[in-house]
Scaffold this motif. Structure first.
Motif, PDB file in Angstrom:
ATOM      1  N   ASN A 268      -7.972  11.286  -2.666  1.00  0.00           N
ATOM      2  CA  ASN A 268      -7.781  11.792  -1.130  1.00  0.00           C
ATOM      3  C   ASN A 268      -8.185  12.268  -0.508  1.00  0.00           C
ATOM      4  O   ASN A 268      -9.301  12.632  -1.080  1.00  0.00           O
ATOM      5  CB  ASN A 268      -6.127  12.430  -2.041  1.00  0.00           C
ATOM      6  CG  ASN A 268      -6.744  13.686  -2.451  1.00  0.00           C
ATOM      7  OD1 ASN A 268      -7.229  14.337  -2.118  1.00  0.00           O
ATOM      8  ND2 ASN A 268      -6.339  13.467  -3.665  1.00  0.00           N
ATOM      9  N   SER A 269      -8.257  13.031   0.433  1.00  0.00           N
ATOM     10  CA  SER A 269      -9.312  14.323   1.260  1.00  0.00           C
ATOM     11  C   SER A 269      -9.767  15.235   1.265  1.00  0.00           C
ATOM     12  O   SER A 269     -10.251  15.835   1.731  1.00  0.00           O
ATOM     13  CB  SER A 269      -8.404  13.274   3.414  1.00  0.00           C
ATOM     14  OG  SER A 269      -7.595  13.969   3.169  1.00  0.00           O
TER      15      SER A 269
ATOM     16  N   LYS B 224      -5.843   7.840   0.450  1.00  0.00           N
ATOM     17  CA  LYS B 224      -6.603   6.798   0.442  1.00  0.00           C
ATOM     18  C   LYS B 224      -6.476   5.884  -0.284  1.00  0.00           C
ATOM     19  O   LYS B 224      -6.477   5.404  -1.316  1.00  0.00           O
ATOM     20  CB  LYS B 224      -8.690   7.242   0.253  1.00  0.00           C
ATOM     21  CG  LYS B 224      -8.460   8.737   1.651  1.00  0.00           C
ATOM     22  CD  LYS B 224      -9.516   8.934   1.300  1.00  0.00           C
ATOM     23  CE  LYS B 224      -9.816   9.823   1.989  1.00  0.00           C
ATOM     24  NZ  LYS B 224     -11.833  10.191   1.996  1.00  0.00           N
TER      25      LYS B 224
ATOM     26  N   THR C 264      -4.876  13.221   3.365  1.00  0.00           N
ATOM     27  CA  THR C 264      -4.351  11.803   3.531  1.00  0.00           C
ATOM     28  C   THR C 264      -4.995  11.317   1.872  1.00  0.00           C
ATOM     29  O   THR C 264      -6.018  11.626   1.415  1.00  0.00           O
ATOM     30  CB  THR C 264      -5.719  11.644   4.286  1.00  0.00           C
ATOM     31  OG1 THR C 264      -5.304  12.204   5.851  1.00  0.00           O
ATOM     32  CG2 THR C 264      -5.424  10.216   4.586  1.00  0.00           C
TER      33      THR C 264
ATOM     34  N   ASP D  34      -1.823   2.803   3.178  1.00  0.00           N
ATOM     35  CA  ASP D  34      -3.333   3.844   3.440  1.00  0.00           C
ATOM     36  C   ASP D  34      -3.290   4.437   4.226  1.00  0.00           C
ATOM     37  O   ASP D  34      -3.619   4.225   5.596  1.00  0.00           O
ATOM     38  CB  ASP D  34      -4.449   2.655   3.461  1.00  0.00           C
ATOM     39  CG  ASP D  34      -6.250   2.847   2.850  1.00  0.00           C
ATOM     40  OD1 ASP D  34      -5.918   4.439   2.925  1.00  0.00           O
ATOM     41  OD2 ASP D  34      -6.527   2.221   3.207  1.00  0.00           O
ATOM     42  N   GLY D  35      -3.751   5.744   4.486  1.00  0.00           N
ATOM     43  CA  GLY D  35      -3.793   6.661   5.571  1.00  0.00           C
ATOM     44  C   GLY D  35      -2.951   7.329   5.545  1.00  0.00           C
ATOM     45  O   GLY D  35      -2.566   7.943   6.207  1.00  0.00           O
TER      46      GLY D  35
END
Length: 457
Positions: A386-387, A420, A418, A441-442
């Motif tokens: 994740n982000s 991933k 986000t 995804d995203g």
């Protein structure tokens, strides 16, 4: 040595290895580390700890028995009773003493009732489909345990030849046993077997299990499992205990990591070492006990609300959703926010609380969702990138039948994160509310401080 002689020596050395290299492939097959068979009823079980002294206003087996239908409704499966044996009077702490200072391994503490009362409790639990395990204190006894006069040679001694408490602890109300004595090992094994045969209990939680020799526990476990399928939980954190003796061990390091995160002294990535070791060092079929509190934590370090603050629900949910055997300590379902006295009567104040409904729903999810089952019966945790990895801990557990995505904001700040990769992709139902959610995804999620999302596929 000449070049020719060196070449000859290398050739002879190589030929010496030929028979070993030619051994059949079966000789190289890996062997399972866990050699015991877990009881079938433990595969999706949740453990519930009963502090009999504080569980009801009366503090008796009969009063506790009246609560069994409520525990059945809560959904727990294995009831762990703190030690039920008579408590030592010599050097006791407080007016009632510690249940872990045992005076007689073959008797019942009259504070709780009679042997008949306990048998009735076990029979009633079994009729409801619940299992019962006893807390066993094998490392030490009270100063006035019956063995002190009957077999004083079974006790450890200090350099002056005196009985001695466990070194370096403040356990001055107990004295250590000496497991170098075969007769003590036989007695203790027979005592363990007595309660299984005589009362029908389903196993033990062993106090300070690692302070007694492993080979003793392996032999004792074999004896008990020859009587019936039993469940054995060790209060210790060690891979070796899982091979032949114990179904489950404590995940002390998980609790410690969660405490540091809740205090803001570590971030979500501090959980990685625990889960890496759980994946690579511990065997797949090891059950690791996860908890927010228990009798020790509650009495000596603080309630789960004191320890985890705003993170308490997130920690509770993670203990059910990640790989592990979850524990509920009596009173958690009532939102108990009090440290219960250890050496005195201090009954739990029972009331309806949101924690009770959350626990009931988590237990039900674990029971029906095969991805969340215990040990090798459940699915492996796979990290979801994740982000915001320092704030957000995210993973999936899935098999051919079920899948769960869990996303935890382990910080005191809200986060927009986000996800991933494709591991989290797919349609889900939200554990909270049942709304349909589709991820790819995203995909992004917004989580409040200490917020969490559990999505079920």
């Amino acid at each position: 040595m000449t070049t020719a002689l060196r070449a000859l020596a290398q050739l002879l050395l190589a030929l010496a290895f030929v028979p070993a290299l030619a051994a059949p492939l079966a000789a190289y097959q890996p062997k399972p580390y866990v050699q015991l068979q877990h009881p079938a009823w433990a595969r999706n079980a949740t453990l519930y700890q009963i502090n009999t002294r504080q569980f009801t206003p009366e503090g008796t087996f009969r009063a506790a028995e009246a609560q069994l239908p409520r525990l059945k409704h809560l959904g727990v499966d294995i009831l762990w009773l703190m030690p039920i044996h008579p408590i030592g009077e010599k050097n006791r702490k407080g007016s009632l003493g510690s249940p872990y200072a045992v005076r007689d391994y073959l008797a019942v503490n009259p504070e709780f009732g009679t042997l008949a009362d306990f048998k009735h409790f076990v029979a009633t639990a079994h009729a409801l489909g619940l299992k019962v395990i006893l807390d066993w204190v094998g490392n030490h006894t009270a100063w006035d345990n019956v063995l002190v006069t009957q077999h004083p040679d079974w006790y450890a001694r200090d350099e002056q030849g005196r009985f001695t408490p466990t070194p370096w602890y403040d356990w001055d109300d107990i004295i250590d046993l000496d497991y170098d004595k075969p007769a003590l090992r036989r007695y203790m094994t027979q005592a363990l077997a007595y309660w299984v045969r005589e009362t029908g209990i389903d196993g033990y939680r062993v106090d300070a299990a690692g302070l007694s020799p492993l080979d003793f526990w392996e032999q004792a476990a074999k004896t008990l499992r020859a009587i019936k399928p039993v469940f054995l939980l060790a209060e210790w954190e060690s891979r070796d205990l899982h091979a032949k003796a114990f179904d489950a061990t404590y995940a002390w390091s998980w609790w410690d990591a969660m405490k540091l995160i809740a205090e803001g002294r570590a971030d979500a990535t501090s959980l990685y070492p625990y889960y890496a070791w759980n994946r690579k060092f511990f065997p797949r079929d090891a059950y690791r006990l996860l908890y927010t509190t228990n009798h020790d934590k509650n009495a000596w370090e603080g309630t789960e609300f004191e320890i985890f603050g705003g993170a308490v629900d997130a920690v509770t949910v993670l203990s059910f959703i990640s790989e592990g055997l979850p524990l509920v300590y009596n009173g958690q379902e009532a939102g108990n926010a009090r440290r219960l006295a250890f050496f005195e009567r201090d009954p739990i104040v029972w009331k309806d609380a949101p924690q009770g409904e959350l626990l009931r729903r988590l237990i039900a999810l674990k029971k029906r969702n095969t991805a969340l089952w215990n040990g090798a019966d459940g699915a492996v945790m796979e990290p979801v990138a994740n982000s915001a990895p320092k704030q957000v801990f995210s993973f999936v557990r899935g098999n051919g039948r079920d899948k769960v995505l869990a996303v935890f904001n382990l910080s005191a700040q809200p986060v927009h994160v986000t996800l991933k990769g494709t591991r989290a992709a797919g349609p889900y139902l939200d554990f909270n509310g049942g709304a349909e959610v589709s991820l790819e995804d995203g995909s992004t999620l917004s989580l409040p401080a200490w917020g969490w999302r559990v999505l079920v596929q």
